[in-house]
Motif scaffolding. Structure first.
Motif, PDB file in Angstrom:
ATOM      1  N   ASN A   3       0.938  -1.135   0.069  1.00  0.00           N
ATOM      2  CA  ASN A   3       0.295  -0.051  -0.175  1.00  0.00           C
ATOM      3  C   ASN A   3       0.871   1.176   0.034  1.00  0.00           C
ATOM      4  O   ASN A   3       0.541   2.218   0.525  1.00  0.00           O
ATOM      5  N   THR A   4       1.922   1.211  -0.791  1.00  0.00           N
ATOM      6  CA  THR A   4       2.627   2.529  -0.866  1.00  0.00           C
ATOM      7  C   THR A   4       2.089   3.306  -1.909  1.00  0.00           C
ATOM      8  O   THR A   4       1.543   2.893  -3.039  1.00  0.00           O
ATOM      9  N   THR A   5       2.071   4.648  -1.778  1.00  0.00           N
ATOM     10  CA  THR A   5       1.537   5.692  -2.835  1.00  0.00           C
ATOM     11  C   THR A   5       2.484   6.848  -2.822  1.00  0.00           C
ATOM     12  O   THR A   5       2.912   7.458  -2.061  1.00  0.00           O
ATOM     13  N   ALA A   6       2.677   7.389  -4.209  1.00  0.00           N
ATOM     14  CA  ALA A   6       3.340   8.703  -4.474  1.00  0.00           C
ATOM     15  C   ALA A   6       2.195   9.157  -5.123  1.00  0.00           C
ATOM     16  O   ALA A   6       2.086   9.248  -6.454  1.00  0.00           O
ATOM     17  N   PHE A  30       6.205  -6.509  -3.339  1.00  0.00           N
ATOM     18  CA  PHE A  30       5.502  -5.088  -3.690  1.00  0.00           C
ATOM     19  C   PHE A  30       4.166  -5.218  -3.830  1.00  0.00           C
ATOM     20  O   PHE A  30       3.955  -5.795  -5.022  1.00  0.00           O
ATOM     21  N   SER A  31       3.163  -4.993  -3.023  1.00  0.00           N
ATOM     22  CA  SER A  31       1.734  -5.034  -3.406  1.00  0.00           C
ATOM     23  C   SER A  31       1.060  -3.640  -3.229  1.00  0.00           C
ATOM     24  O   SER A  31       1.278  -2.984  -2.187  1.00  0.00           O
ATOM     25  N   PHE A  32       0.137  -3.560  -4.252  1.00  0.00           N
ATOM     26  CA  PHE A  32      -0.900  -2.313  -4.005  1.00  0.00           C
ATOM     27  C   PHE A  32      -0.035  -1.130  -4.101  1.00  0.00           C
ATOM     28  O   PHE A  32      -0.487  -0.115  -3.320  1.00  0.00           O
ATOM     29  N   GLY A  33       0.987  -0.891  -4.766  1.00  0.00           N
ATOM     30  CA  GLY A  33       1.593   0.304  -4.941  1.00  0.00           C
ATOM     31  C   GLY A  33       0.869   1.124  -5.972  1.00  0.00           C
ATOM     32  O   GLY A  33       0.327   0.788  -7.001  1.00  0.00           O
ATOM     33  N   TYR A  34       1.107   2.800  -5.972  1.00  0.00           N
ATOM     34  CA  TYR A  34       0.619   3.558  -6.819  1.00  0.00           C
ATOM     35  C   TYR A  34       1.545   4.635  -7.011  1.00  0.00           C
ATOM     36  O   TYR A  34       2.053   5.106  -6.129  1.00  0.00           O
ATOM     37  N   ALA A  35       1.536   5.196  -8.277  1.00  0.00           N
ATOM     38  CA  ALA A  35       2.386   6.207  -8.506  1.00  0.00           C
ATOM     39  C   ALA A  35       1.966   6.537  -9.965  1.00  0.00           C
ATOM     40  O   ALA A  35       1.370   6.016 -10.586  1.00  0.00           O
ATOM     41  N   TYR A  36       2.492   7.708 -10.213  1.00  0.00           N
ATOM     42  CA  TYR A  36       2.334   8.363 -11.680  1.00  0.00           C
ATOM     43  C   TYR A  36       3.313   7.489 -12.550  1.00  0.00           C
ATOM     44  O   TYR A  36       2.748   6.993 -13.503  1.00  0.00           O
ATOM     45  N   ILE A  51      17.281  -7.132  -9.604  1.00  0.00           N
ATOM     46  CA  ILE A  51      16.251  -7.570  -9.001  1.00  0.00           C
ATOM     47  C   ILE A  51      16.046  -9.132  -9.034  1.00  0.00           C
ATOM     48  O   ILE A  51      15.996  -9.560 -10.032  1.00  0.00           O
ATOM     49  N   SER A  52      15.841  -9.810  -7.794  1.00  0.00           N
ATOM     50  CA  SER A  52      15.877 -11.114  -7.731  1.00  0.00           C
ATOM     51  C   SER A  52      15.109 -11.629  -6.710  1.00  0.00           C
ATOM     52  O   SER A  52      15.059 -11.048  -5.684  1.00  0.00           O
ATOM     53  N   ASN A  53      14.302 -12.834  -7.102  1.00  0.00           N
ATOM     54  CA  ASN A  53      13.400 -13.102  -6.250  1.00  0.00           C
ATOM     55  C   ASN A  53      12.204 -12.189  -5.354  1.00  0.00           C
ATOM     56  O   ASN A  53      12.062 -12.459  -4.308  1.00  0.00           O
ATOM     57  N   CYS A  54      11.892 -11.693  -6.363  1.00  0.00           N
ATOM     58  CA  CYS A  54      10.830 -10.266  -5.968  1.00  0.00           C
ATOM     59  C   CYS A  54       9.589 -10.742  -6.523  1.00  0.00           C
ATOM     60  O   CYS A  54       9.418 -11.378  -7.561  1.00  0.00           O
ATOM     61  N   GLU A  55       8.505 -10.264  -5.522  1.00  0.00           N
ATOM     62  CA  GLU A  55       7.087 -10.233  -6.118  1.00  0.00           C
ATOM     63  C   GLU A  55       6.288  -8.875  -6.353  1.00  0.00           C
ATOM     64  O   GLU A  55       6.687  -8.056  -5.444  1.00  0.00           O
ATOM     65  N   PHE A  56       5.765  -8.899  -7.482  1.00  0.00           N
ATOM     66  CA  PHE A  56       5.118  -7.361  -7.774  1.00  0.00           C
ATOM     67  C   PHE A  56       3.801  -7.719  -8.129  1.00  0.00           C
ATOM     68  O   PHE A  56       3.518  -8.436  -9.154  1.00  0.00           O
ATOM     69  N   SER A  57       2.509  -7.427  -7.093  1.00  0.00           N
ATOM     70  CA  SER A  57       1.142  -7.624  -7.329  1.00  0.00           C
ATOM     71  C   SER A  57       0.207  -6.499  -6.934  1.00  0.00           C
ATOM     72  O   SER A  57       0.552  -5.685  -6.207  1.00  0.00           O
ATOM     73  N   ASN A  58      -0.680  -6.331  -7.805  1.00  0.00           N
ATOM     74  CA  ASN A  58      -1.708  -5.288  -7.895  1.00  0.00           C
ATOM     75  C   ASN A  58      -1.025  -3.792  -7.776  1.00  0.00           C
ATOM     76  O   ASN A  58      -1.754  -3.041  -7.073  1.00  0.00           O
TER      77      ASN A  58
END
Length: 176
Positions: A3-6, A30-36, A51-58
């Protein structure tokens, strides 16, 4: 990074600008992030990034890089053994990754998407968009990369003005 937001800026989770030491990210989520631009990670002028063994979702960006935006990485940018799930952009380029003037290598990574971008017709590259103003200084390599359940009006991968090598992987995409 959840839930990170810029709100009016770039790089919702992490921003690396004019970073002249190697960047290494291992085992992060990294989940539910938002930015321009770059909802999870923004890199604008850097020596290198791994970047290794990372997850990026939603994650969702308004314009470029639903999860990651890379611009002018001077050395190599590599993504390995990672997963991208349901990342998107409102309009623009690169539903999961936007890469500009960067030598990008993606290995043993999975991209899957079970939902549509908000405006499919305004988006280029549901998964990856790679652009270079000088193709002699840019390359794009995929090895053992899987694309599962992706739907796009304007391509799953868009490579513009770049040398590219696409190794073996699995496509289970629903192109319209």
């Amino acid at each position: 990074f959840i839930n990170t937001t810029a709100v009016a800026s770039n790089g919702g989770g992490l921003s690396f600008i004019n970073c002249f030491i190697p960047i290494t990210l291992i085992g992060n989520k990294f989940s539910f992030g938002y930015a321009y631009i770059g909802a999870s990670i923004l890199v604008n002028i850097a020596t290198s990034i791994s970047i290794s063994n990372c997850e990026f979702s939603n994650n969702r960006a308004k314009e470029y890089g639903g999860a990651i935006s890379l611009s002018k990485v001077l050395g190599n940018a590599s993504i390995s053994d990672s997963k991208f799930f349901n990342n998107s952009i409102t309009k623009g380029k690169g539903g999961s990754i936007y890469s500009e003037n960067t030598i990008l290598s993606i290995v043993n990574t999975e991209f899957s998407d079970l939902k549509d971008s908000i405006n499919l017709d305004n988006c280029e590259a549901k998964a990856i968009y790679s652009y270079c103003s000088d193709p002699l200084k840019n390359s794009f390599t995929l090895t053992k990369v899987d694309f599962i359940g992706m739907k796009s009006y304007n391509g799953i991968i868009v490579i513009y003005n770049s040398y590219s090598i696409i190794g073996y992987g699995y496509f289970s995409a629903q192109n319209v």
